[in-house]
Design a protein around this motif. Structure first.
Motif, PDB file in Angstrom:
ATOM      1  N   ALA A 229       0.833  -1.195   0.000  1.00 22.81           N
ATOM      2  CA  ALA A 229       0.000   0.000   0.000  1.00 22.81           C
ATOM      3  C   ALA A 229       0.868   1.245   0.000  1.00 22.81           C
ATOM      4  N   PRO A 230       0.323   2.390  -0.415  1.00 23.98           N
ATOM      5  CA  PRO A 230       1.081   3.640  -0.308  1.00 23.98           C
ATOM      6  C   PRO A 230       1.283   4.004   1.164  1.00 23.98           C
ATOM      7  N   ALA A 231       1.987   5.079   1.400  1.00 21.82           N
ATOM      8  CA  ALA A 231       2.259   5.515   2.771  1.00 21.82           C
ATOM      9  C   ALA A 231       0.950   5.701   3.530  1.00 21.82           C
ATOM     10  N   PRO A 232       0.934   5.414   4.847  1.00 23.59           N
ATOM     11  CA  PRO A 232      -0.292   5.559   5.643  1.00 23.59           C
ATOM     12  C   PRO A 232      -0.869   6.959   5.546  1.00 23.59           C
ATOM     13  N   ALA A 233      -2.182   7.043   5.683  1.00 23.37           N
ATOM     14  CA  ALA A 233      -2.864   8.325   5.549  1.00 23.37           C
ATOM     15  C   ALA A 233      -2.492   9.293   6.664  1.00 23.37           C
ATOM     16  N   SER A 234      -2.028   8.808   7.794  1.00 25.76           N
ATOM     17  CA  SER A 234      -1.694   9.683   8.918  1.00 25.76           C
ATOM     18  C   SER A 234      -0.656   9.004   9.795  1.00 25.76           C
ATOM     19  N   ALA A 235       0.015   9.823  10.619  1.00 27.38           N
ATOM     20  CA  ALA A 235       0.996   9.278  11.555  1.00 27.38           C
ATOM     21  C   ALA A 235       0.314   8.357  12.563  1.00 27.38           C
ATOM     22  N   GLU A 236      -0.943   8.687  12.943  1.00 25.23           N
ATOM     23  CA  GLU A 236      -1.673   7.856  13.907  1.00 25.23           C
ATOM     24  C   GLU A 236      -1.919   6.471  13.331  1.00 25.23           C
ATOM     25  N   ARG A 237      -2.298   6.415  12.060  1.00 28.05           N
ATOM     26  CA  ARG A 237      -2.565   5.114  11.446  1.00 28.05           C
ATOM     27  C   ARG A 237      -1.276   4.303  11.308  1.00 28.05           C
ATOM     28  N   ALA A 238      -0.180   4.970  11.001  1.00 29.20           N
ATOM     29  CA  ALA A 238       1.104   4.269  10.909  1.00 29.20           C
ATOM     30  C   ALA A 238       1.483   3.684  12.262  1.00 29.20           C
ATOM     31  N   GLN A 239       1.200   4.417  13.331  1.00 29.95           N
ATOM     32  CA  GLN A 239       1.514   3.955  14.684  1.00 29.95           C
ATOM     33  C   GLN A 239       0.689   2.721  15.031  1.00 29.95           C
ATOM     34  N   ILE A 240      -0.573   2.720  14.649  1.00 32.88           N
ATOM     35  CA  ILE A 240      -1.437   1.556  14.900  1.00 32.88           C
ATOM     36  C   ILE A 240      -0.940   0.364  14.083  1.00 32.88           C
ATOM     37  N   GLY A 241      -0.529   0.614  12.837  1.00 30.82           N
ATOM     38  CA  GLY A 241      -0.007  -0.465  12.003  1.00 30.82           C
ATOM     39  C   GLY A 241       1.230  -1.105  12.604  1.00 30.82           C
ATOM     40  N   GLU A 242       2.100  -0.297  13.183  1.00 34.56           N
ATOM     41  CA  GLU A 242       3.299  -0.835  13.830  1.00 34.56           C
ATOM     42  C   GLU A 242       2.932  -1.742  15.004  1.00 34.56           C
ATOM     43  N   LEU A 243       1.903  -1.336  15.768  1.00 34.19           N
ATOM     44  CA  LEU A 243       1.446  -2.155  16.900  1.00 34.19           C
ATOM     45  C   LEU A 243       0.909  -3.499  16.409  1.00 34.19           C
ATOM     46  N   ILE A 244       0.102  -3.488  15.359  1.00 32.72           N
ATOM     47  CA  ILE A 244      -0.460  -4.727  14.810  1.00 32.72           C
ATOM     48  C   ILE A 244       0.649  -5.621  14.283  1.00 32.72           C
ATOM     49  N   ASP A 245       1.628  -5.036  13.607  1.00 34.05           N
ATOM     50  CA  ASP A 245       2.744  -5.811  13.056  1.00 34.05           C
ATOM     51  C   ASP A 245       3.508  -6.528  14.170  1.00 34.05           C
ATOM     52  N   GLU A 246       3.788  -5.803  15.245  1.00 31.02           N
ATOM     53  CA  GLU A 246       4.527  -6.390  16.372  1.00 31.02           C
ATOM     54  C   GLU A 246       3.739  -7.539  16.993  1.00 31.02           C
ATOM     55  N   LEU A 247       2.423  -7.352  17.201  1.00 35.20           N
ATOM     56  CA  LEU A 247       1.611  -8.390  17.840  1.00 35.20           C
ATOM     57  C   LEU A 247       1.418  -9.594  16.923  1.00 35.20           C
ATOM     58  N   ALA A 248       1.320  -9.380  15.616  1.00 40.28           N
ATOM     59  CA  ALA A 248       1.146 -10.492  14.676  1.00 40.28           C
ATOM     60  C   ALA A 248       2.383 -11.389  14.671  1.00 40.28           C
ATOM     61  N   ARG A 249       3.559 -10.779  14.714  1.00 38.55           N
ATOM     62  CA  ARG A 249       4.784 -11.575  14.743  1.00 38.55           C
ATOM     63  C   ARG A 249       4.928 -12.323  16.065  1.00 38.55           C
ATOM     64  N   GLU A 250       4.530 -11.660  17.172  1.00 40.33           N
ATOM     65  CA  GLU A 250       4.692 -12.265  18.498  1.00 40.33           C
ATOM     66  C   GLU A 250       3.695 -13.393  18.746  1.00 40.33           C
ATOM     67  N   HIS A 251       2.418 -13.182  18.397  1.00 42.99           N
ATOM     68  CA  HIS A 251       1.373 -14.140  18.771  1.00 42.99           C
ATOM     69  C   HIS A 251       0.958 -15.086  17.650  1.00 42.99           C
ATOM     70  N   LEU A 252       1.060 -14.635  16.402  1.00 41.95           N
ATOM     71  CA  LEU A 252       0.553 -15.441  15.287  1.00 41.95           C
ATOM     72  C   LEU A 252       1.665 -16.005  14.412  1.00 41.95           C
ATOM     73  N   GLY A 253       2.879 -15.540  14.612  1.00 42.43           N
ATOM     74  CA  GLY A 253       3.965 -16.004  13.764  1.00 42.43           C
ATOM     75  C   GLY A 253       3.786 -15.574  12.327  1.00 42.43           C
ATOM     76  N   ILE A 254       3.130 -14.440  12.108  1.00 42.27           N
ATOM     77  CA  ILE A 254       2.830 -13.941  10.767  1.00 42.27           C
ATOM     78  C   ILE A 254       3.501 -12.585  10.581  1.00 42.27           C
ATOM     79  N   ARG A 255       4.039 -12.366   9.412  1.00 40.48           N
ATOM     80  CA  ARG A 255       4.584 -11.049   9.066  1.00 40.48           C
ATOM     81  C   ARG A 255       3.685 -10.443   7.986  1.00 40.48           C
ATOM     82  N   PHE A 256       2.848  -9.496   8.398  1.00 35.02           N
ATOM     83  CA  PHE A 256       1.954  -8.838   7.443  1.00 35.02           C
ATOM     84  C   PHE A 256       2.737  -7.897   6.542  1.00 35.02           C
ATOM     85  N   GLY A 257       2.338  -7.827   5.282  1.00 35.38           N
ATOM     86  CA  GLY A 257       2.904  -6.856   4.369  1.00 35.38           C
ATOM     87  C   GLY A 257       2.263  -5.490   4.550  1.00 35.38           C
TER      88      GLY A 257
END
Length: 640
Positions: A229-257
Motif C-alpha cells: 500500500a502507499p504511505a499511511p494516511a496519517s501518523a496515527e494510522r502508521a503507529q497503529i499499524g506498527e502495533l499490529i505488526d509487532e503483535l502479529a509476529r509475536e502471537h501469530l507467527g505472521i509477518r503482514f505486508g
C-alpha cells in the motif's frame, strides 16, 4: 430443517429465560407449532449429554446447555454449513475445484453440488467476484479484497446476533485457521497497546476487527497477502499499524505486508478507537472533514427541533462527527461494523433509536451515505449516551414520612431518606402522630414505620433506622409508581388516538410490509388524517430500518409529523405476518401531527412497552375481534 431457524429458537428462549408456548415460538420463526416440536428435538440432539430446551405444560424454556447448543455444530451438516465449506474450497483453490471429486468429498450427489454452486452465484451478488465453469471445474475470480469480504460475510452468518465467537469463526474459515489462545492474547495486547497510545477502545467492535485479523492471517499464510500500500494516511494510522505488526509476529507467527497492515490499521482507526487524551482529541478535531462536520451539525439541529430534545453540546457533536467520518470511510470500502446490541437497543429504547434513524436519513441526504441497522445502532448509542449524561431523573416523586415522634428519630429518618433517595424522592411532609389521617395524605409515596391503614403501590413499610433493604423497597416502589404514571398517561393518549374506523381485526401479510402499510395508511387517508405522500414516506422509513420494535409489534410511521391530527391505525395479525427479519402479530401505523410533538415520546415508547409482554399480546390477539374488544383489552393490559 434450517439451522438458522433452530438458532432463532434458542436465541429467543435465552433472551426471555421463561416459559414460552409453541405458538409464540412459531410466530417468531415463521413456522407451525408442530415444526417447533421437531426443532426442539433437533436442538437437544446438539448436546446429547445435556438439555438445551426444557419442555413442560407451559411450553418451552432455555435449559442449562442452551448457550452451548447455540454454538454447537450439528452432526449432520446443514445446507448453510455445506455452502460455507464449498465457498472456502473455492477461495483456497485458485485453480478451481473439480465438481465430481468435491461432491464425493462432501458425500453429496453431483446434482446437489450443482445446486450449491447456484447458491454460491447468488451469494456473490455485488461482491466483485464471479463464479466460472470450465467443463467439470469451477473457480472464483475477483480481487483479493473482495474474497476477504466474502469470508467476512460467511463469518458473520455463523455468528448469532452479530456477536464475535471464535467457534463460529473457525466454522467459517476452517478449524486450522484460528488458534483461540493466540487470538485471545493478541486481542488483550491490542487493547492494552491502543490504550497506551491514548485511545478509548470500543469493545463492541474489536471482535469484528479480530475477525479481519484472522482472515488476513489465514490469507497471508496461503500466500494471498494484499499488495503493498502507499504511505499511511496519517501518523496515527502508521503507529497503529506498527502495533499490529509487532503483535502479529509475536502471537501469530505472521509477518503482514504493507497492504495488510494498512487495511487492518484503517479498520482499527475507523471502528475501534476514539480520541482519549485531550491532545489527541484536539488533533482529530483539526482533521475532521468540513463537509461531515457541517452535515452533522445540520442534522443534529433538525433532530432537536423535530423531537424536542437537547442535543446542543459541542463535545457530543464533534464525537458524532468523528464517528460519521469513520463511518463514511468504512462505507467506501463496504466494511460495515456489526453491533451486537442492535436488537436490544431498538426494543428497550425505541425513541432513541428513532432519533438515530432520523439522523441516519439526514446524513444519507447530505452526504449520500447509506447506513445499515447495526450502524444506526451506533448512532443511537451516541444519542442515548448524551441524553443519559444530561438528563435529569425526571420529576422526583413526592413522599410523606410517617414516624411517630420519639426524641429526634423522625428527623434522623428524614435526613437518611433524603441522603439515600434524594435523587428520586422529595420528602414534602413528616407525620409524627401515631394515628395520622391516612386519607388526607396525597403524596406519591408514603414511607411509614407503623402499620399503614391504606394500601397501594406507593405505600412502603420501613424501619425507624433506615436499612439497605428499606432503600431497595423504596426504589422498587418508585419504579412501580413511575411506571403506573406513564401507563396512566398512555391509556389517556391511546383512547384519544385509536379509532374504530382505523382497525383491522384480521390483517394478512399480502404485499409484505409495503402492502400492510398501504392498507392501514388508506384507513387514515380516508379520514383526512394523512395523504398518500405520507404513506409513501412511511414506506421509505421502513426501508431505512425495520419498525418491528418487539417480537410482536411493528410501528410503521413517517419521519415527519405532518398529519392533521395524531391517529393510530391498528391491524391484528393471526397467524403472525413476516416483518423485517421476524414476524409480528400487531401492526400499529402511527401518524403524528406537529402540534402533538410533546406526545410523541410518551405514545411511541409506551406503545412499545405495552406490546413487549408476551402474555398481554396474546391476550389482545385472542380477544380483539372487534375494535371495542381491542381497546378494552389494551386498557386491561395497561391497568394490569
Amino acid at each position: 430443517m434450517s439451522r438458522t431457524r433452530h438458532d432463532q429458537v434458542i436465541a429467543h428462549l435465552l433472551r426471555g429465560r421463561d416459559w414460552v408456548t409453541a405458538a409464540e415460538l412459531a410466530g417468531v420463526v415463521g413456522v407451525t407449532p408442530r415444526s417447533i416440536r421437531s426443532y426442539v428435538t433437533a436442538i437437544n440432539a446438539r448436546v446429547p449429554a445435556g438439555t438445551a430446551v426444557e419442555s413442560g405444560p407451559r411450553g418451552y424454556r432455555a435449559g442449562p446447555e442452551a448457550a452451548q447448543a447455540l454454538h454447537a455444530v450439528a452432526e449432520a451438516p446443514s445446507t448453510r454449513d455445506r455452502l460455507h465449506r464449498l465457498v472456502r474450497a473455492l477461495l483456497e483453490s485458485p485453480e478451481g475445484i473439480e465438481v465430481f471429486d468435491t461432491a464425493a468429498a462432501f458425500f453429496v450427489s453431483p446434482a446437489t453440488l450443482e445446486a450449491d454452486l447456484a447458491r454460491v452465484r447468488a451469494l456473490l451478488g455485488g461482491t466483485q467476484l464471479t463464479l466460472h465453469r470450465t467443463a467439470s471445474r469451477a473457480f472464483l475470480r475477483g480481487p483479493e479484497t473482495a474474497q476477504r469480504r466474502l469470508l467476512s460475510r460467511l463469518a458473520h452468518d455463523e455468528m448469532e446476533a452479530s456477536a464475535f465467537d471464535l467457534a463460529a469463526l473457525q466454522r467459517a474459515l476452517g478449524a486450522d485457521a484460528v488458534e483461540p489462545g493466540a487470538f485471545g492474547r493478541f486481542k488483550a495486547d491490542l487493547v492494552a497497546g491502543l490504550e497506551g497510545l491514548g485511545y478509548v477502545v470500543n469493545e463492541l467492535s474489536i471482535g469484528d476487527v479480530m475477525m479481519h485479523v484472522a482472515i488476513a492471517a489465514d490469507r497471508v499464510a496461503r500466500e494471498r497477502g494484499l499488495d503493498e500500500a502507499p504511505a499511511p494516511a496519517s501518523a496515527e494510522r502508521a503507529q497503529i499499524g506498527e502495533l499490529i505488526d509487532e503483535l502479529a509476529r509475536e502471537h501469530l507467527g505472521i509477518r503482514f505486508g504493507g497492504g495488510d497492515l494498512a487495511q487492518l490499521a484503517g479498520l482499527v482507526q475507523t471502528r475501534v478507537v476514539a480520541a482519549g487524551t485531550a491532545a489527541r482529541a484536539a488533533l482529530i478535531r483539526e482533521r475532521l472533514p468540513v463537509d461531515v462536520e457541517t452535515a452533522v451539525r445540520d442534522v443534529v439541529a433538525r433532530a432537536e427541533q423535530e423531537y424536542l430534545i437537547d442535543l446542543d453540546d459541542e463535545d457530543f457533536v464533534l464525537r458524532l462527527a468523528q464517528h460519521v467520518a469513520n463511518l463514511r470511510e468504512r462505507a467506501q470500502e463496504g466494511a460495515w461494523s456489526r453491533n451486537p446490541l442492535t436488537r436490544s437497543l431498538k426494543t428497550a429504547y425505541p425513541m432513541i433509536f428513532e432519533v438515530a434513524v432520523f439522523v441516519a436519513d439526514g446524513l444519507r441526504g447530505l452526504l449520500g451515505l447509506p447506513i445499515l441497522d447495526d450502524e444506526i445502532a451506533y448512532l443511537a448509542m451516541h444519542v442515548g449516551g448524551h441524553l443519559e449524561r444530561h438528563r435529569s431523573e425526571g420529576r422526583r416523586l413526592t413522599a410523606t414520612i410517617v414516624c411517630p415522634g420519639y426524641y429526634e428519630i423522625h428527623e434522623l429518618l428524614h435526613a437518611r431518606v433524603e441522603g439515600s433517595l434524594g435523587q428520586a424522592v422529595d420528602v414534602v411532609g413528616v407525620e409524627t402522630r401515631a394515628d395520622p389521617d391516612w386519607a388526607s395524605i396525597d403524596t406519591d409515596l408514603v414511607l411509614t414505620t407503623i402499620e399503614p391503614r391504606i394500601a397501594g403501590d406507593g405505600i412502603v413499610r420501613i424501619q425507624p433506622f433506615l436499612t439497605d433493604a428499606d432503600v431497595s423497597r423504596v426504589q422498587a416502589a418508585v419504579a412501580r409508581v413511575r411506571r403506573a404514571h406513564r401507563l396512566a398517561r398512555l391509556r389517556t393518549e391511546l383512547e384519544r388516538y385509536f379509532d374504530p374506523e382505523a382497525f383491522v381485526a384480521r390483517l394478512d401479510g399480502a404485499g409484505g410490509e409495503d402492502g400492510v402499510i398501504r392498507r392501514l395508511g388508506a384507513l387514515l387517508v380516508a379520514q383526512g388524517v394523512i395523504d398518500d405522500e405520507y404513506v409513501e414516506r412511511a414506506i421509505e422509513r421502513e426501508r431505512l430500518s425495520s419498525t418491528a420494535f418487539t417480537d410482536a409489534l411493528a410501528v410503521p410511521h413517517a419521519l415527519t409529523m405532518t398529519a392533521t391530527r395524531t391517529a393510530i391505525a391498528v391491524g391484528i395479525a393471526e397467524p403472525p405476518i413476516a416483518w423485517g427479519e421476524g414476524h409480528v402479530q400487531v401492526v400499529a401505523m402511527v401518524a403524528f401531527s406537529e402540534s402533538d410533538r410533546t406526545a410523541f415520546q410518551t405514545v411511541f415508547e409506551q406503545l412499545v412497552e405495552v406490546f413487549s409482554g408476551h402474555e398481554g399480546v396474546q391476550r389482545i390477539v385472542r380477544r380483539a375481534t372487534t375494535f371495542s374488544d381491542f381497546l378494552d383489552e389494551v386498557v386491561a393490559v395497561v391497568d394490569d
